[in-house]
Design a protein around this motif. Structure first.
Motif: not given
Length: 281
Positions: A123, A249, A251, A258, A260-261
């Motif tokens: 992230a 937040r 990703e 991808y 989730c966050d």
């Protein structure tokens, strides 16, 4: 022997022919796996491997990865750098060699959803570069596109705060990115977690704190060689699990996809995947 062939989006069925080395070996292209397959061949890259991890894990089917995608970091980690090496490994497996090993996978938990990954979850700067690279043409992604995307992302990168909690302690700091590796590399060769091993029951966590953009430009190439661990802005540790949160937040990407966050919990799933690999590994 019944073998399932799982093809990436740009792979033709003709790729299977080289691996049809004996009349008793039946290789069939399929979209989904079931428990009655003896082995699986994946013709694709990290994204294709990622897509089939739940089924491979559930049915305990040994898999050989034939690197055929725009990103092949997982196959390279296994010592399979091209289709010729993959073919030799396959011949050994079909001849009865003991070249099947169990390796770990990473497991991402978000709310009630669980996602397996084989390489690296990240992230921040790296995930944003990943998202940008995914929008590039396939030929560019395989020719340094990730590095180009990282440089483009750096220009517009907004300040962020990373909260990381694991058995080694807590980190709360302004940062550029955090990468949590089951394998050592991602992004077409970036060795972000150079000490990672696929069978040690641990995740390797690399946290890069904020630094000025000029220094980032100078240091970014060092990740290819794992030399970034010498930087004072880098923290590196190993743990079986970690909880990651960020402000704002962000990703989270894993295996180039991808997921989730943030916030998320990430842990290791020991011995979760059977792989057919070179005997010397």
């Amino acid at each position: 022997m019944k073998v399932a062939a799982l093809l990436g989006p740009s792979v033709k069925t003709a790729a299977i022919r080289r691996f049809q080395i004996h009349p008793d070996i039946q290789i069939t292209p399929v979209e989904q796996l079931t428990a009655d397959w003896d082995a699986a061949l994946i013709f694709g890259g990290d994204g294709t491997v990622h897509r089939y991890l739940p089924q491979l894990h559930a049915f305990k089917i040994p898999v050989l990865v034939v690197p055929s995608g725009s990103g092949n970091d997982f196959a390279h980690t296994l010592g399979i750098h091209n289709s010729s090496i993959a073919l030799q490994v396959w011949k050994g497996f079909c001849a009865g060699q003991t070249n099947v090993r169990k390796i770990d996978l990473g497991l991402i938990r978000k709310d009630k959803e669980e996602t397996l990954f084989c390489c690296v979850a990240g992230a921040g700067l790296d995930a944003q570069a990943n998202a940008r690279a995914n929008r590039m043409p396939t030929w560019l992604r395989g020719a340094g596109g990730y590095l180009v995307a990282a440089l483009q992302t750096l220009i517009k990168l907004e300040p962020l705060e990373i909260h990381l909690n694991c058995e080694c302690g807590c980190e709360k700091c302004p940062g550029l990115f955090v990468a949590i590796g089951n394998a050592s590399r991602y992004g077409h060769g970036f060795k972000v977690a150079p000490k990672a091993a696929l069978d040690d029951g641990k995740l390797d966590i690399c946290l890069v704190r904020r630094m000025n953009k000029m220094k980032v430009l100078c240091c970014l190439p060092t990740i290819y060689f794992g030399a970034h661990l010498r930087l004072r802005e880098v923290s590196y540790f190993q743990a079986p699990s970690a909880r990651l949160d960020t402000r704002p937040r962000l990703e989270l990407y894993a295996d180039g996809e991808y997921i989730c966050d943030t916030p998320v919990e990430i842990s290791v799933a020991p011995g979760a995947l059977k792989v057919i690999s070179p005997k010397y590994l």
